[in-house]
Structure formats: C-alpha cells, structure tokens
Design a protein around this motif. Structure first.
Motif, PDB file in Angstrom:
ATOM      1  N   PRO A 481       0.807  -1.238   0.000  1.00  0.00           N
ATOM      2  CA  PRO A 481       0.000   0.000   0.000  1.00  0.00           C
ATOM      3  C   PRO A 481       0.831   1.274   0.000  1.00  0.00           C
ATOM      4  CG  PRO A 481      -0.119  -1.119   2.142  1.00  0.00           C
ATOM      5  CD  PRO A 481       0.558  -2.062   1.201  1.00  0.00           C
ATOM      6  N   GLU A 482       2.084   1.169   0.417  1.00  0.00           N
ATOM      7  CA  GLU A 482       2.906   2.382   0.478  1.00  0.00           C
ATOM      8  C   GLU A 482       3.203   2.956  -0.908  1.00  0.00           C
ATOM      9  OE1 GLU A 482       3.832  -0.673   1.133  1.00  0.00           O
ATOM     10  OE2 GLU A 482       5.938  -1.089   0.679  1.00  0.00           O
ATOM     11  N   PHE A 483       2.923   2.177  -1.958  1.00  0.00           N
ATOM     12  CA  PHE A 483       3.185   2.671  -3.317  1.00  0.00           C
ATOM     13  C   PHE A 483       1.954   3.343  -3.943  1.00  0.00           C
ATOM     14  CE2 PHE A 483       6.793  -0.119  -2.804  1.00  0.00           C
ATOM     15  CZ  PHE A 483       7.804   0.542  -3.494  1.00  0.00           C
ATOM     16  N   ARG A 484       0.873   3.450  -3.199  1.00  0.00           N
ATOM     17  CA  ARG A 484      -0.357   3.995  -3.771  1.00  0.00           C
ATOM     18  C   ARG A 484      -0.164   5.399  -4.343  1.00  0.00           C
ATOM     19  NH1 ARG A 484      -5.884   3.655  -3.745  1.00  0.00           N
ATOM     20  NH2 ARG A 484      -5.671   1.564  -2.926  1.00  0.00           N
ATOM     21  N   SER A 485       0.456   6.280  -3.597  1.00  0.00           N
ATOM     22  CA  SER A 485       0.601   7.678  -4.056  1.00  0.00           C
ATOM     23  C   SER A 485       1.368   7.746  -5.370  1.00  0.00           C
ATOM     24  CB  SER A 485       1.336   8.518  -3.017  1.00  0.00           C
ATOM     25  OG  SER A 485       0.554   8.683  -1.886  1.00  0.00           O
TER      26      SER A 485
END
Lengths: 556, 234
Positions: A481-485
């Motif tokens: 999820p940390e790659f969403r942005s």
C-alpha cells in the motif's frame, strides 16, 4: 474537468520534457495569464468599485483600516491592522511573531464586532484563529529605508526621487499570505461557485492589491501628521512605480509537488497559449506594434531589475543581452511577411537565445494576443478531488508502460549515490516551516516529506520487475500500500503530462529558488531578487493601476 | 497541551463550546500529518486525511473516527474473493477494506454485478468514505447494510440522509453488505455538505500530538539552512 485540449498542430507545442525542467522553470516570467493580471482584467471588465469605509489610524501610524471591493454580486473587504513594531522584532522569517502590519480579506463588509474579533486574532497570525468569514491571512513589514524616506519627503512637501522608488520598488513587503483553508479561514470549496474566485489564488491577489493601496495611504497619512499643511500626497506617476514586495522562502515550494494536476493546468494553459500564437499564419500590423511596445517595456524592466545574488546577476546579464539580440532580430532580420511569422520568431529564439531570454520571449509573444489566449485563464483551476483515485484494473504492464513513457527522466539516476539523495525536505517544529536538510550530516531525515518523486518512481520501477504483466494494480496495492501515491501519479501522467517537475528534488545540485520563481511567475511576480538559493524577494502589482485608477487604466 | 491566554481568547472567540472550527481542508491536512505521525505510510496517511474530511463534510466526527483508527492494533487486510471477503480470525481494517473496495471494484473479486459481503469489519465509519468513492468510480449508487441499518451512496460520492440517523461505533465489529443499488438516487435525498467542521479540544490535542511526530526539532543549523539570511532592515 477534462485536461486542456490541444487545438493546434503538434509541431507548435513544446514537450513536457523541455518545459518541466528546473533550469527552465527557474527562468519563468509573468505572462498575461498570470493570476494577478487575470484579477485586474476581471475587476475592470465587471466595473468593480472600491472605497475605504474605515480609517482609524493614529498619529503614530497605529490602528486599523478597511478597504472594500464591490463587485456585481459580492463584496470583499481587506481589514488592515497597522502596528508599532520595535526595530529588533522586524524579521521576514516565518518564525517572526510580530509585524508592521497584518491583514485579512473578509467575505463581505465586516461589522464592528467582526473587526473587534479580528483585532484579537489577525495580529497574532499563525497563533490566532480566523473564521469561515475570512479568505486570507497575511502580514507585511516596511522597507524601512524607503518607507521612512518617502514619509519624510512627503511631509516636507517634496516628492521622493524616482530612482529610489525604482530601486526598492515597494513600501512594504508581505512575508506570508495564507489563503483559504488555513487557520480557520473559509474552505476553498465554498468559493467554487463564485466566478471571481475561479482562477487560482484570486482572494490572495485581491488581498495583496488592496494592501498596496494601504501602504501608500499609510505613508501619506504619516506625512500629513508630521508635515501638517505643507505635506503633499505621492505623485500618481511615482506611485505607479511601487508594488507590494514579497519575501518568501521554501514554504511555497512543496505546493508545486503536492498538486500535480493543478500544476499541469497552469503549465498546459500557458503552453497552449504559446502554441496558439505560434500557429497564427499571419501577423497584423497592430499586433506587431503591441509586441514591439511590450519588448521595449521588457528591456526597460530588465535594466531596472536589480539583484546582487550571483545566480541572478548572471541571469540578468543573459536577459538583457538576449532582449538586445531579440530587438535587433525583430527590426533587422525578421521577415514578418512569412507564413507563421510568430513561429519563425520563436524558433529563432530557441536557437539563439539563452533560456532566460527564451522564457521572456514567451511572455512577450502572449502580450499582444489577449483575444487569442485570455480564455485559457479559465482553465487554470481544477477540482483535484475527482482525480484523487487509482485505477485498480490497470495491468502492471500498462502501468510499467506509463512509467517508462513519462518518467524516463527519473529512471536514469542512481539514488543511492550520496549526491543524488543529498537533501531531504522536512517540516520544522518552528512554526511548521518547510525546510531542506542535508541528509548526510543533519538529523531528521527519518521524518522526510514525500517530495522525492524521482526516487519513488525508481523504487516503483524496481518493484514492478517482480510482478507479472497481466496482474491488476489492485493486487500490487493490496500487498504494497505504500506505493499507492506514486502509482496514482504515474497513472495521472498519462492524462496530465505537465504534472511533474522532471528533476531530482533531493539532489545536491537542485536549486530551490527555481521552484519559487516558477510559482511566483504564475502569480505575476516581477523583479525576482534571490537573497540565497532558497530565499527570494519579488514585487507584485508594480506598474499596475491602484483601485482609484482602475476604471480609467489599461489593464489588458 | 497548555494554551496561552491569547489562544484561550481565540478559542472563546471562534468557538462558543469546546469545539474549534476548521475548514474541511485544514482538518484534512491535520489528519494526514497525524496519521503519518501515528506510523502510517504517507500513501495511507493521505487517504486517512481525505476520509476524515469526507466524514466531516457530511456531519460525522471524521477526526474522532480516524483518531480511533490510528489507535487501533491488530486490524487485518482483507483477502478479496468473489462475493465475500474474510479476514484471518482478526477484525478487518476499514482502511485496508476501503482501499481494496475501490481498487477491486471493477474486478471479479470486487462488486461484480451484484453484492459483496465484507465480514468482521472494525470501524465501519472509516469504511464509508471509500465506499462513497467507489460509487463515484463505478458511476453507480451503492447500498451499504450492516446489522439492521443501511444507507445509500450516490455516484457523486454523497450519502443519503440516513447518515444522520444510523448508529455507528468505531469499536464494533460488523459484517457489511455492499450492493449495487437499483434505487434511483435522484429520488433519494442526499445530505448537504458542510465545509466548516467542529473538532473538540480533546480530539484536537490527540491529533496534534500524533502530527507533532512528523516535525523535525529546530536547531541552529536547520535555521541557517532554512535560507534566512535576509536583511530585515533593508
């Protein structure tokens, strides 16, 4: 809102990889699409009226005043508080706690109770609290030498020397102008249905323009108090030479990174305007005359534009020399009878002129073409909410394709090299000031702000190597999820090609003032004068009419 | 947090009760920082901030609910599967469920043609904003049902008026059914947004305490490198 559509053949456009580089962004000039120019055109077109219903300033220059702008449907009031600031407290830094004057833009006409409430809060700035009735919060300090000199001269019945006014260019400089959604001020969403607030930063621009009127009224008031009957008012011609200064640091830099879709619209509108002009098959004599007049004014401005900072001194030399070459070409070599004469001129400029002068040429080309380009001002705002999304259906292969198509600039860098990750952006405990730290010798990198877009893209690229082409992005984000942005930014890039600054923002070589100049040019700032590589003074509204002149002035 | 007398006066000026009034966007920014300070990655923090603003816009205490999320432990990500998402003997995280709901909405594991049940979700209010965005994304109204309650979300990501009446507790674990609604949302009255939201002093203090964890302490070096060599006397 749809992305701005390209309306002329592709060969007349510049590419994002050319436009969105810091070296070029750091040479930006204001254009007729700049936000303060848009404001003045609207106020004039809609026949706004202005008055000063309150002036309660004492002999020492302390008190408050209200400046009102009345439009066809609504009015706005600048509530200004003038203070007696001890010399030792005068600082332009965001960490200052007192100022010569503080301001708020009120939505409507403030009541006595409103002014009493604001008087308890506005002078405190960040430590105070305003309300949904207010649209901005700002403060200004005097340019001590010029302010006192002008008061003294007017008090003695003399006009100040023109050269001294030109040298400084303002009586006061704002040190922060906070807009909607800050410290209790109204949310930007409440203004979306107001035509006069559609373009970006219109409340802030109105606030600064009325502040300019206040600074002149204040010197004239103090001169009258000191000089009595012999005091005179500032000559209107000299008054025009004064804008409002602004002293700004890193605080405005992160905005350009945090609002990619909005930034796309600013740049895309400007580039569309340039392309429209370049694609004009013929040139009208009147347009040529206006262009030559704009060039003459630009040369005059370049002479008056002073800076002692080595970076800017070099740029000013390039600008003056470039404009000289441009003038020579225009008068001696340019065949205006050719088809696409403006494009011929532009292409000559790209071959012969330094970047600083190329960007000045862009502004000059737009200047006589108001009818052709002014409508693009309406496309420089966007509801960012609707673009805050990720397409989970997109395949990893498709994502990878966008990444390589639009972020090639980010992928060739080894971010492990010390010089490529030398800096980190952070927010200081001191009044939440954004700052830039040195990663390898300064504490705090673990609290880094996510402005390292190039490095994030490279990390995403590495991650995608482990994933199969056909898997939907949804699966990737479930596990990582940390790659969403950054996935969202890559997806947006397909529709908004001007959304990204195509440089490494944590590199040792990066110059923050390039970011500042780019944003300030969109505001309409002139006389860019760096005080360091991350701190700059500029002037706003210099040469533009005052409220009492607007109806008779040319504000094209 | 110790308030200065000046700030106390400010508080009384702007807030007759114990609430401080925020622009929706200001609350959003504060919650983003708080979530990051609480340990979420920046990507999640952005989403949490956005969700707090959405809830507040429609009259729910977005800051309170998101603070509860930040203070929760052992919440799990769902395992998306056709028609029913389950966890692994622990309550499911509303943030992870909400983001997955959006991302999988148009995939076989998502809403599909009919409905989806997400079992054992903690913090239902924190799921709602993402369900609303899902409705906008697929351009179809959704019905959200849990226990004996339900509400609708239209394709503009607005909730129906039931949002005023439904009972929602963060700490309760519920099974949620999300259905592509056949109701014509034009005929269903939606809640009007509000852009000025109240946050209690107690919640504000806790959010600010988390947000403070994102700040770097000042030093002489950092002050110097902030670029402040400007001569204020000129």
């Amino acid at each position: 809102m749809k992305p701005i559509e390209q309306t002329v053949p592709a060969r007349f456009y510049r590419s994002p990889s050319q436009v969105m580089r810091l070296t070029r962004m750091g040479c930006s000039h204001p254009t007729r699409l700049s936000f303060l120019r848009q404001l003045l055109r609207r106020l004039k077109k809609e026949n706004w009226s202005f008055d000063r219903p309150v002036w309660q300033i004492n002999r020492q220059g302390v008190g408050h005043a209200v400046y009102r702008a009345q439009g066809p449907e609504r009015c706005y009031s600048l509530v200004a508080f003038a203070h007696d600031l001890p010399e030792e407290m005068r600082s332009d830094r965001v960490i200052a706690t007192a100022w010569d004057a503080t301001f708020t833009l009120f939505d409507g006409t403030p009541s006595t109770a409103d002014i009493e409430r604001l008087e308890r809060n506005v002078p405190l700035q960040e430590a105070g609290r305003i309300s949904a009735k207010e649209l901005s919060l700002s403060r200004a300090n005097r340019s001590v030498r010029l302010f006192e000199y002008v008061v003294k001269e007017l008090a003695q019945g003399r006009q100040p020397e023109r050269s001294r006014l030109e040298q400084t260019g303002y009586l006061m400089r704002t040190t922060a102008v906070y807009g909607t959604g800050k410290f209790g001020a109204a949310d930007r969403s409440t203004l979306v249905n107001r035509p006069e607030m559609q373009a970006p930063f219109q409340a802030e621009m109105l606030s600064v323009w009325l502040t300019r009127a206040f600074t002149v009224d204040l010197v004239e008031h103090l001169a009258a108090e000191q000089g009595g009957v012999q005091a005179v008012k500032l000559d209107p011609t000299l008054r025009r030479l004064l804008g409002v200064g602004n002293s700004t640091g890193l605080g405005m830099a992160p905005f350009l990174v945090r609002h990619p879709v909005l930034i796309h619209h600013w740049f895309a509108a400007r580039e569309e305007a340039l392309a429209r002009v370049r694609s004009q098959p013929k040139l009208a004599p009147a347009t040529l005359d206006q262009f030559c007049e704009a060039l003459r004014e630009a040369q005059e401005n370049a002479v008056q534009w002073q800076s002692e900072h080595p970076l800017q001194v070099a740029k000013l030399t390039e600008l003056r020399e470039g404009l000289r070459q441009l003038q020579a070409f225009v008068h001696e070599e340019w065949d205006t009878a050719q088809i696409y004469p403006w494009d011929v001129l532009w292409q000559w400029g790209e071959r012969k002129l330094p970047i600083e002068a190329q960007e000045a040429l862009l502004a000059l080309l737009l200047e006589p073409h108001g009818e052709l380009v002014d409508d693009l001002g309406d496309q420089m705002a966007i509801d960012e909410e609707v673009t805050f999304k990720v397409d989970g259906r997109q395949s990893i292969g498709e994502l990878r394709k966008h990444l390589h198509s639009h972020f090639a600039w980010a992928l060739g860098t080894d971010y492990q090299q010390p010089e490529q990750c030398a800096r980190f952006w952070y927010v200081s405990e001191e009044k939440l000031e954004p700052r830039l730290g040195e990663r390898h010798c300064e504490a705090g990198a673990e609290r880094e702000q996510p402005l390292d877009i190039g490095r994030q893209v490279a990390e995403l690229c590495d991650l995608l190597k482990e994933w199969s082409e056909r898997i939907p992005v949804a699966h990737l984000l479930l596990l990582r999820p940390e790659f969403r942005s950054i996935v969202r930014r890559v997806q947006l890039s397909a529709h908004y090609p001007f959304a990204e600054i195509q440089d490494n923002l944590i590199s040792a070589e990066m110059l923050p003032i390039d970011l500042l100049r780019s944003k300030l040019a969109f505001f309409g700032a002139t006389r860019f004068d760096p005080r360091s590589d991350r701190w700059v003074r500029i002037s706003l509204f210099q040469g533009e009419p005052y409220p009492d002149e607007l109806n008779h002035a040319d504000v094209s | 947090m110790q308030m200065s007398p000046e700030n106390q006066q400010v508080l009384e000026d702007c807030c007759p009760s114990i609430e401080l009034w925020f622009a929706q966007s200001e609350l959003q920014q504060l919650v983003v920082k708080a979530a990051r300070g609480a340990g979420y990655c920046w990507s999640d923090a952005e989403e949490i901030g956005w969700a707090a603003a959405w809830l507040s816009k429609f009259g729910l205490p977005g800051g309170d609910f998101m603070l509860s999320l930040m203070q929760s432990n052992d919440l799990q990500a769902p395992r998306p599967a056709t028609r029913c998402w389950k966890g692994n003997n622990h309550p499911l995280c509303p943030l992870r469920c909400g983001l997955a709901l959006m991302d999988f909405a148009q995939l076989p594991e998502g809403l599909g043609a009919s409905s989806l049940v997400i079992e054992s979700v903690m913090g239902l209010p924190c799921l709602l904003p993402f369900a609303a965005r899902t409705a906008r994304q697929i351009q179809h109204p959704l019905q959200i049902q849990w226990e004996e309650q339900s509400l609708f979300l239209n394709q503009d990501a607005q909730p129906s008026l039931e949002i005023n009446q439904v009972s929602m507790e963060f700490g309760k674990t519920v099974d949620v059914r999300i259905t592509r609604s056949n109701s014509n949302m034009v005929s269903i009255e939606t809640k009007n947004p509000q852009y000025c939201v109240g946050v209690s002093k107690q919640i504000l203090e806790q959010l600010e305490a988390f947000a403070h964890q994102t700040l770097v302490p000042a030093s002489d070096l950092s002050r110097l490198r902030a670029g402040g060599h400007d001569d204020p006397t000129s």
